[in-house]
Design a protein around this motif. Structure first.
Motif, PDB file in Angstrom:
ATOM      1  N   GLY A 140       0.987  -7.508  -4.268  1.00 20.56           N
ATOM      2  CA  GLY A 140      -0.177  -6.740  -4.698  1.00 20.56           C
ATOM      3  C   GLY A 140       0.210  -5.673  -5.717  1.00 20.56           C
ATOM      4  N   LEU A 141      -0.713  -5.383  -6.624  1.00 23.07           N
ATOM      5  CA  LEU A 141      -0.421  -4.426  -7.699  1.00 23.07           C
ATOM      6  C   LEU A 141      -0.176  -3.015  -7.196  1.00 23.07           C
ATOM      7  CD1 LEU A 141      -2.772  -5.573 -10.600  1.00 23.07           C
ATOM      8  CD2 LEU A 141      -0.321  -5.979 -10.299  1.00 23.07           C
ATOM      9  N   GLU A 142      -0.801  -2.623  -6.089  1.00 20.30           N
ATOM     10  CA  GLU A 142      -0.547  -1.271  -5.560  1.00 20.30           C
ATOM     11  C   GLU A 142       0.888  -1.124  -5.106  1.00 20.30           C
ATOM     12  OE1 GLU A 142      -2.301   1.559  -5.768  1.00 20.30           O
ATOM     13  OE2 GLU A 142      -3.519   0.269  -7.045  1.00 20.30           O
ATOM     14  N   ARG A 143       1.447  -2.161  -4.493  1.00 24.92           N
ATOM     15  CA  ARG A 143       2.869  -2.108  -4.105  1.00 24.92           C
ATOM     16  C   ARG A 143       3.757  -2.075  -5.351  1.00 24.92           C
ATOM     17  NH1 ARG A 143       1.769  -6.175   0.461  1.00 24.92           N
ATOM     18  NH2 ARG A 143       1.920  -4.895   2.334  1.00 24.92           N
ATOM     19  N   LYS A 144       3.409  -2.888  -6.345  1.00 20.26           N
ATOM     20  CA  LYS A 144       4.183  -2.904  -7.584  1.00 20.26           C
ATOM     21  C   LYS A 144       4.185  -1.519  -8.220  1.00 20.26           C
ATOM     22  CE  LYS A 144       4.699  -5.634 -11.797  1.00 20.26           C
ATOM     23  NZ  LYS A 144       4.398  -6.947 -12.381  1.00 20.26           N
ATOM     24  N   ARG A 145       3.029  -0.900  -8.313  1.00 20.68           N
ATOM     25  CA  ARG A 145       2.909   0.444  -8.883  1.00 20.68           C
ATOM     26  C   ARG A 145       3.744   1.439  -8.071  1.00 20.68           C
ATOM     27  NH1 ARG A 145      -2.046   0.402  -9.433  1.00 20.68           N
ATOM     28  NH2 ARG A 145      -2.136   0.183 -11.671  1.00 20.68           N
ATOM     29  N   TRP A 146       3.648   1.365  -6.746  1.00 20.67           N
ATOM     30  CA  TRP A 146       4.407   2.273  -5.887  1.00 20.67           C
ATOM     31  C   TRP A 146       5.911   2.116  -6.145  1.00 20.67           C
ATOM     32  CZ3 TRP A 146       8.327   2.845  -2.584  1.00 20.67           C
ATOM     33  CH2 TRP A 146       8.362   4.012  -1.807  1.00 20.67           C
ATOM     34  N   LEU A 147       6.403   0.875  -6.180  1.00 21.05           N
ATOM     35  CA  LEU A 147       7.828   0.626  -6.376  1.00 21.05           C
ATOM     36  C   LEU A 147       8.305   1.154  -7.729  1.00 21.05           C
ATOM     37  CD1 LEU A 147       7.918  -2.985  -4.899  1.00 21.05           C
ATOM     38  CD2 LEU A 147       9.058  -0.976  -3.917  1.00 21.05           C
ATOM     39  N   LEU A 148       7.519   0.933  -8.774  1.00 19.77           N
ATOM     40  CA  LEU A 148       7.894   1.421 -10.101  1.00 19.77           C
ATOM     41  C   LEU A 148       7.902   2.944 -10.161  1.00 19.77           C
ATOM     42  CD1 LEU A 148       6.027  -1.187 -12.320  1.00 19.77           C
ATOM     43  CD2 LEU A 148       8.510  -0.981 -11.998  1.00 19.77           C
ATOM     44  N   LEU A 149       6.903   3.572  -9.579  1.00 19.87           N
ATOM     45  CA  LEU A 149       6.864   5.042  -9.558  1.00 19.87           C
ATOM     46  C   LEU A 149       8.005   5.612  -8.727  1.00 19.87           C
ATOM     47  CD1 LEU A 149       3.012   5.678  -9.287  1.00 19.87           C
ATOM     48  CD2 LEU A 149       4.511   6.144 -11.259  1.00 19.87           C
ATOM     49  N   HIS A 150       8.293   4.970  -7.611  1.00 19.03           N
ATOM     50  CA  HIS A 150       9.418   5.385  -6.757  1.00 19.03           C
ATOM     51  C   HIS A 150      10.709   5.365  -7.564  1.00 19.03           C
ATOM     52  CE1 HIS A 150      12.178   5.530  -3.361  1.00 19.03           C
ATOM     53  NE2 HIS A 150      12.715   4.398  -3.776  1.00 19.03           N
ATOM     54  N   GLU A 151      10.950   4.273  -8.278  1.00 19.31           N
ATOM     55  CA  GLU A 151      12.174   4.171  -9.070  1.00 19.31           C
ATOM     56  C   GLU A 151      12.183   5.190 -10.206  1.00 19.31           C
ATOM     57  OE1 GLU A 151      13.017   0.136 -10.253  1.00 19.31           O
ATOM     58  OE2 GLU A 151      13.054  -0.554  -8.175  1.00 19.31           O
ATOM     59  N   GLN A 152      11.049   5.410 -10.803  1.00 21.95           N
ATOM     60  CA  GLN A 152      10.977   6.382 -11.898  1.00 21.95           C
ATOM     61  C   GLN A 152      11.328   7.784 -11.388  1.00 21.95           C
ATOM     62  OE1 GLN A 152       7.104   6.957 -13.670  1.00 21.95           O
ATOM     63  NE2 GLN A 152       8.014   7.456 -15.640  1.00 21.95           N
ATOM     64  N   GLN A 153      10.861   8.122 -10.208  1.00 18.88           N
ATOM     65  CA  GLN A 153      11.121   9.449  -9.630  1.00 18.88           C
ATOM     66  C   GLN A 153      12.593   9.647  -9.279  1.00 18.88           C
ATOM     67  OE1 GLN A 153       8.454   9.416  -6.321  1.00 18.88           O
ATOM     68  NE2 GLN A 153       6.686  10.044  -7.534  1.00 18.88           N
ATOM     69  N   HIS A 154      13.313   8.561  -9.020  1.00 15.95           N
ATOM     70  CA  HIS A 154      14.706   8.643  -8.596  1.00 15.95           C
ATOM     71  C   HIS A 154      15.669   8.123  -9.665  1.00 15.95           C
ATOM     72  CE1 HIS A 154      12.526   8.801  -4.771  1.00 15.95           C
ATOM     73  NE2 HIS A 154      13.510   9.599  -4.408  1.00 15.95           N
ATOM     74  N   SER A 155      15.229   8.117 -10.899  1.00 15.32           N
ATOM     75  CA  SER A 155      16.016   7.524 -11.965  1.00 15.32           C
ATOM     76  C   SER A 155      16.183   8.471 -13.140  1.00 15.32           C
ATOM     77  CB  SER A 155      15.300   6.249 -12.445  1.00 15.32           C
ATOM     78  OG  SER A 155      15.919   5.722 -13.584  1.00 15.32           O
ATOM     79  N   ALA A 156      17.217   8.218 -13.913  1.00 11.90           N
ATOM     80  CA  ALA A 156      17.415   8.967 -15.157  1.00 11.90           C
ATOM     81  C   ALA A 156      16.446   8.492 -16.225  1.00 11.90           C
ATOM     82  CB  ALA A 156      18.848   8.769 -15.645  1.00 11.90           C
ATOM     83  N   TYR A 157      15.860   7.304 -16.004  1.00  7.38           N
ATOM     84  CA  TYR A 157      14.919   6.762 -16.970  1.00  7.38           C
ATOM     85  C   TYR A 157      13.524   7.291 -16.678  1.00  7.38           C
ATOM     86  CZ  TYR A 157      18.745   3.488 -17.526  1.00  7.38           C
ATOM     87  OH  TYR A 157      19.972   2.937 -17.716  1.00  7.38           O
ATOM     88  N   SER A 158      12.839   7.745 -17.680  1.00 10.27           N
ATOM     89  CA  SER A 158      11.480   8.254 -17.441  1.00 10.27           C
ATOM     90  C   SER A 158      10.502   7.656 -18.437  1.00 10.27           C
ATOM     91  CB  SER A 158      11.474   9.789 -17.563  1.00 10.27           C
ATOM     92  OG  SER A 158      11.895  10.170 -18.840  1.00 10.27           O
ATOM     93  N   ASP A 159      10.828   6.490 -18.982  1.00 14.33           N
ATOM     94  CA  ASP A 159       9.991   5.904 -20.009  1.00 14.33           C
ATOM     95  C   ASP A 159       9.322   4.600 -19.569  1.00 14.33           C
ATOM     96  OD1 ASP A 159      12.320   4.469 -19.882  1.00 14.33           O
ATOM     97  OD2 ASP A 159      12.548   4.238 -22.051  1.00 14.33           O
ATOM     98  N   LEU A 160       8.987   4.493 -18.288  1.00 21.48           N
ATOM     99  CA  LEU A 160       8.300   3.289 -17.826  1.00 21.48           C
ATOM    100  C   LEU A 160       6.981   3.129 -18.555  1.00 21.48           C
ATOM    101  CD1 LEU A 160       8.985   3.373 -13.985  1.00 21.48           C
ATOM    102  CD2 LEU A 160      10.092   1.986 -15.717  1.00 21.48           C
ATOM    103  N   LEU A 161       6.645   1.911 -18.870  1.00 22.14           N
ATOM    104  CA  LEU A 161       5.472   1.638 -19.680  1.00 22.14           C
ATOM    105  C   LEU A 161       4.320   1.056 -18.861  1.00 22.14           C
ATOM    106  CD1 LEU A 161       7.388  -0.200 -22.531  1.00 22.14           C
ATOM    107  CD2 LEU A 161       6.606   2.156 -22.555  1.00 22.14           C
ATOM    108  N   PHE A 162       3.654   1.803 -18.076  1.00 26.00           N
ATOM    109  CA  PHE A 162       2.476   1.260 -17.379  1.00 26.00           C
ATOM    110  C   PHE A 162       1.490   2.335 -17.097  1.00 26.00           C
ATOM    111  CE2 PHE A 162       5.503   2.324 -14.124  1.00 26.00           C
ATOM    112  CZ  PHE A 162       4.746   2.949 -13.174  1.00 26.00           C
TER     113      PHE A 162
END
Length: 162
Positions: A140-162
């Protein structure tokens, strides 16, 4: 026939059922409720749960598990390419298609990505549309969004495109 084991893990994105042999992970599936665990849980499966727990706590960026997903040769190839997308980053279906040898394979890449039997660990949630939009996810897209935001919050990368 090799013994099969399974256990349930209550993650921030819902119940996950992990299925393995004594030494390799076969699948991770999203479940509505907790089922019964195998009567015996091998150390490998306990380690798989531990690594997922570390991932969800934001302390694990890369999984170190022996994976044994079942799929066609093409699916296996796509899943290997998806595994190379780094934590906190995304790639498009077109990117993966080009890496697979043909930019005309985007639909086939999407279908293979959707058949990934080990989501999160083989990070199919990191694959997005060429326009930066979230598209398709077996969980489901809500899980996908959650996983991407989770990784963005814990990553040096902050340029996710969504």
């Amino acid at each position: 026939m090799e013994a099969i084991f399974y256990t349930y893990y209550n993650s921030p994105v819902g119940w996950l059922k992990l299925t393995s042999t004594p030494d390799s992970l076969w699948s991770v599936s999203f479940e509505e409720i907790q089922g019964e665990n195998s009567s015996e849980i091998p150390q490998f499966l306990k380690e798989s749960v531990q690594q997922l727990d570390e991932y969800f706590k934001g302390t694990r960026k890369e999984f170190k598990l022996k994976l044994a997903p079942e799929g066609t040769d093409f699916q296996q190839k796509i899943w290997k390419l998806v595994e190379n997308v780094n934590y906190g980053q995304t790639a498009s279906y077109l990117d993966i298609s080009i890496q697979s040898g043909s930019e005309k394979n985007t639909r086939a890449v999407g279908l293979a990505n959707g058949k990934n039997p080990i989501p999160i660990i083989i990070p199919c949630h990191r694959i997005i549309g060429s326009n930066g939009k979230l598209t398709g996810y077996a969980g489901g897209l809500e899980r996908k969004r959650w996983l991407l935001l989770h990784e963005q919050q814990h990553s040096a990368y902050s340029d996710l495109l969504f």
